[in-house]
Design a protein around this motif. Structure first.
Motif, PDB file in Angstrom:
ATOM      1  N   LYS A 157       0.840  -1.191   0.000  1.00 34.75           N
ATOM      2  CA  LYS A 157       0.000   0.000   0.000  1.00 34.75           C
ATOM      3  C   LYS A 157       0.881   1.249   0.000  1.00 34.75           C
ATOM      4  O   LYS A 157       2.025   1.196   0.469  1.00 34.75           O
ATOM      5  N   PRO A 158       0.362   2.367  -0.474  1.00 37.73           N
ATOM      6  CA  PRO A 158       1.161   3.602  -0.445  1.00 37.73           C
ATOM      7  C   PRO A 158       1.673   3.936   0.962  1.00 37.73           C
ATOM      8  O   PRO A 158       2.780   4.473   1.095  1.00 37.73           O
ATOM      9  N   GLU A 159       0.921   3.596   1.980  1.00 33.53           N
ATOM     10  CA  GLU A 159       1.362   3.884   3.351  1.00 33.53           C
ATOM     11  C   GLU A 159       2.513   2.999   3.811  1.00 33.53           C
ATOM     12  O   GLU A 159       3.063   3.215   4.896  1.00 33.53           O
ATOM     13  N   ASP A 160       2.892   2.015   3.008  1.00 32.25           N
ATOM     14  CA  ASP A 160       4.085   1.213   3.315  1.00 32.25           C
ATOM     15  C   ASP A 160       5.362   1.914   2.842  1.00 32.25           C
ATOM     16  O   ASP A 160       6.467   1.442   3.133  1.00 32.25           O
ATOM     17  N   THR A 161       5.208   3.009   2.134  1.00 34.40           N
ATOM     18  CA  THR A 161       6.371   3.750   1.653  1.00 34.40           C
ATOM     19  C   THR A 161       7.221   4.244   2.824  1.00 34.40           C
ATOM     20  O   THR A 161       6.719   4.904   3.732  1.00 34.40           O
ATOM     21  N   ALA A 162       8.497   3.871   2.800  1.00 33.02           N
ATOM     22  CA  ALA A 162       9.417   4.220   3.888  1.00 33.02           C
ATOM     23  C   ALA A 162      10.807   3.716   3.548  1.00 33.02           C
ATOM     24  O   ALA A 162      10.996   2.965   2.577  1.00 33.02           O
ATOM     25  N   VAL A 163      11.757   4.121   4.363  1.00 37.04           N
ATOM     26  CA  VAL A 163      13.070   3.478   4.339  1.00 37.04           C
ATOM     27  C   VAL A 163      13.004   2.311   5.322  1.00 37.04           C
ATOM     28  O   VAL A 163      12.604   2.489   6.475  1.00 37.04           O
ATOM     29  N   TYR A 164      13.377   1.135   4.840  1.00 36.50           N
ATOM     30  CA  TYR A 164      13.318  -0.069   5.660  1.00 36.50           C
ATOM     31  C   TYR A 164      14.732  -0.410   6.140  1.00 36.50           C
ATOM     32  O   TYR A 164      15.676  -0.460   5.350  1.00 36.50           O
ATOM     33  N   TYR A 165      14.836  -0.653   7.441  1.00 38.75           N
ATOM     34  CA  TYR A 165      16.122  -0.930   8.068  1.00 38.75           C
ATOM     35  C   TYR A 165      16.139  -2.332   8.673  1.00 38.75           C
ATOM     36  O   TYR A 165      15.175  -2.745   9.323  1.00 38.75           O
ATOM     37  N   CYS A 166      17.235  -2.997   8.500  1.00 34.41           N
ATOM     38  CA  CYS A 166      17.481  -4.279   9.141  1.00 34.41           C
ATOM     39  C   CYS A 166      18.184  -4.030  10.475  1.00 34.41           C
ATOM     40  O   CYS A 166      19.059  -3.159  10.572  1.00 34.41           O
ATOM     41  N   ASN A 167      17.813  -4.795  11.468  1.00 35.25           N
ATOM     42  CA  ASN A 167      18.411  -4.686  12.797  1.00 35.25           C
ATOM     43  C   ASN A 167      18.626  -6.088  13.349  1.00 35.25           C
ATOM     44  O   ASN A 167      17.787  -6.972  13.141  1.00 35.25           O
ATOM     45  N   ALA A 168      19.743  -6.282  14.037  1.00 34.98           N
ATOM     46  CA  ALA A 168      20.008  -7.605  14.591  1.00 34.98           C
ATOM     47  C   ALA A 168      20.813  -7.510  15.871  1.00 34.98           C
ATOM     48  O   ALA A 168      21.671  -6.617  16.019  1.00 34.98           O
ATOM     49  N   ALA A 169      20.536  -8.439  16.774  1.00 32.36           N
ATOM     50  CA  ALA A 169      21.319  -8.582  18.005  1.00 32.36           C
ATOM     51  C   ALA A 169      22.349  -9.677  17.750  1.00 32.36           C
ATOM     52  O   ALA A 169      21.980 -10.833  17.548  1.00 32.36           O
ATOM     53  N   ILE A 170      23.613  -9.280  17.736  1.00 33.57           N
ATOM     54  CA  ILE A 170      24.670 -10.191  17.282  1.00 33.57           C
ATOM     55  C   ILE A 170      25.770 -10.299  18.334  1.00 33.57           C
ATOM     56  O   ILE A 170      26.231  -9.298  18.875  1.00 33.57           O
ATOM     57  N   LYS A 171      26.159 -11.543  18.586  1.00 40.27           N
ATOM     58  CA  LYS A 171      27.310 -11.785  19.455  1.00 40.27           C
ATOM     59  C   LYS A 171      28.556 -11.897  18.587  1.00 40.27           C
ATOM     60  O   LYS A 171      28.587 -12.653  17.614  1.00 40.27           O
ATOM     61  N   THR A 172      29.580 -11.128  18.975  1.00 41.27           N
ATOM     62  CA  THR A 172      30.867 -11.223  18.291  1.00 41.27           C
ATOM     63  C   THR A 172      31.900 -11.768  19.267  1.00 41.27           C
ATOM     64  O   THR A 172      31.833 -11.514  20.477  1.00 41.27           O
ATOM     65  N   LYS A 173      32.850 -12.494  18.735  1.00 48.31           N
ATOM     66  CA  LYS A 173      33.888 -13.080  19.580  1.00 48.31           C
ATOM     67  C   LYS A 173      34.967 -12.036  19.814  1.00 48.31           C
ATOM     68  O   LYS A 173      35.544 -11.494  18.860  1.00 48.31           O
ATOM     69  N   THR A 174      35.233 -11.732  21.085  1.00 47.78           N
ATOM     70  CA  THR A 174      36.212 -10.696  21.412  1.00 47.78           C
ATOM     71  C   THR A 174      37.506 -11.263  21.969  1.00 47.78           C
ATOM     72  O   THR A 174      38.479 -10.542  22.141  1.00 47.78           O
ATOM     73  N   GLY A 175      37.515 -12.546  22.242  1.00 44.93           N
ATOM     74  CA  GLY A 175      38.713 -13.180  22.771  1.00 44.93           C
ATOM     75  C   GLY A 175      38.522 -14.678  22.761  1.00 44.93           C
ATOM     76  O   GLY A 175      37.518 -15.186  22.283  1.00 44.93           O
ATOM     77  N   ALA A 176      39.491 -15.369  23.285  1.00 44.59           N
ATOM     78  CA  ALA A 176      39.428 -16.826  23.262  1.00 44.59           C
ATOM     79  C   ALA A 176      38.218 -17.357  24.037  1.00 44.59           C
ATOM     80  O   ALA A 176      37.654 -18.392  23.694  1.00 44.59           O
ATOM     81  N   TRP A 177      37.834 -16.616  25.084  1.00 45.01           N
ATOM     82  CA  TRP A 177      36.755 -17.084  25.947  1.00 45.01           C
ATOM     83  C   TRP A 177      35.684 -16.040  26.172  1.00 45.01           C
ATOM     84  O   TRP A 177      34.914 -16.142  27.119  1.00 45.01           O
ATOM     85  N   SER A 178      35.638 -15.057  25.319  1.00 47.20           N
ATOM     86  CA  SER A 178      34.673 -13.988  25.563  1.00 47.20           C
ATOM     87  C   SER A 178      33.938 -13.596  24.294  1.00 47.20           C
ATOM     88  O   SER A 178      34.476 -13.663  23.187  1.00 47.20           O
ATOM     89  N   VAL A 179      32.687 -13.206  24.500  1.00 49.92           N
ATOM     90  CA  VAL A 179      31.866 -12.691  23.412  1.00 49.92           C
ATOM     91  C   VAL A 179      31.206 -11.395  23.883  1.00 49.92           C
ATOM     92  O   VAL A 179      31.108 -11.126  25.068  1.00 49.92           O
ATOM     93  N   ARG A 180      30.773 -10.631  22.925  1.00 53.41           N
ATOM     94  CA  ARG A 180      30.123  -9.357  23.222  1.00 53.41           C
ATOM     95  C   ARG A 180      28.839  -9.266  22.415  1.00 53.41           C
ATOM     96  O   ARG A 180      28.833  -9.547  21.221  1.00 53.41           O
ATOM     97  N   MET A 181      27.758  -8.882  23.105  1.00 57.13           N
ATOM     98  CA  MET A 181      26.481  -8.706  22.405  1.00 57.13           C
ATOM     99  C   MET A 181      26.374  -7.266  21.930  1.00 57.13           C
ATOM    100  O   MET A 181      26.628  -6.329  22.689  1.00 57.13           O
ATOM    101  N   GLY A 182      26.009  -7.087  20.697  1.00 55.67           N
ATOM    102  CA  GLY A 182      25.837  -5.747  20.156  1.00 55.67           C
ATOM    103  C   GLY A 182      24.560  -5.639  19.348  1.00 55.67           C
ATOM    104  O   GLY A 182      24.002  -6.645  18.895  1.00 55.67           O
ATOM    105  N   ASP A 183      24.101  -4.410  19.171  1.00 54.56           N
ATOM    106  CA  ASP A 183      22.903  -4.116  18.396  1.00 54.56           C
ATOM    107  C   ASP A 183      23.351  -3.426  17.109  1.00 54.56           C
ATOM    108  O   ASP A 183      23.981  -2.368  17.170  1.00 54.56           O
ATOM    109  N   TYR A 184      23.041  -4.021  15.989  1.00 48.00           N
ATOM    110  CA  TYR A 184      23.556  -3.534  14.714  1.00 48.00           C
ATOM    111  C   TYR A 184      22.431  -3.163  13.757  1.00 48.00           C
ATOM    112  O   TYR A 184      21.345  -3.767  13.784  1.00 48.00           O
ATOM    113  N   TRP A 185      22.725  -2.177  12.918  1.00 45.84           N
ATOM    114  CA  TRP A 185      21.758  -1.661  11.954  1.00 45.84           C
ATOM    115  C   TRP A 185      22.346  -1.634  10.549  1.00 45.84           C
ATOM    116  O   TRP A 185      23.545  -1.382  10.381  1.00 45.84           O
TER     117      TRP A 185
END
Length: 124
Positions: free
Chosen positions: A86-114
């Motif tokens: 519909k015309p009202e769906d007109t917008a910029v659409y963004y992807c977002n994800a909660a992602i864990k990245t490995k920061t060390g041998a035994w550690s991970v970090r959760m981040g919010d990415y766009w």
């Protein structure tokens, strides 16, 4: 270290369909929820659809019955199939994800990415 890249936006007539894709890349350990947001001119960004790592989905009321969110965990990709646009769906659409990245041998970090966003325009 993590990038989200959307594709699939464009111009479509009312009643038509589009399929958005979003690929996550980088030093990914795991991906939790993946979401699609949209922002129309002069309006606040709103959550359109979300999907958990287990496949549970949820939608904004205006998208129910028309949009389908899905994901391919092997490809770190989330999709948004949009039908009966519909015309009202007109917008910029963004992807977002909660992602864990490995920061060390035994550690991970959760981040919010766009992602950078992809324009969807529905003409009447």
């Amino acid at each position: 270290q993590v990038q989200l890249v959307e594709s699939g936006g464009g111009l479509v007539q009312a009643g038509g369909s589009l399929r958005l894709s979003c690929v996550a890349s980088g030093s990914i350990f795991s991906i939790n929820a993946m979401n699609w947001y949209r922002q129309a001119p002069g309006k606040q960004r709103e959550l359109v659809a979300g999907i958990t790592s287990g496949g549970s989905t949820d939608y904004v009321d205006s998208a129910k019955g028309r949009f389908t969110i899905s994901r391919d965990n092997a490809k770190n990709t989330v999709y948004l199939q949009m039908n009966s646009l519909k015309p009202e769906d007109t917008a910029v659409y963004y992807c977002n994800a909660a992602i864990k990245t490995k920061t060390g041998a035994w550690s991970v970090r959760m981040g919010d990415y766009w992602g950078q966003g992809t324009q969807v325009t529905v003409s009447s």
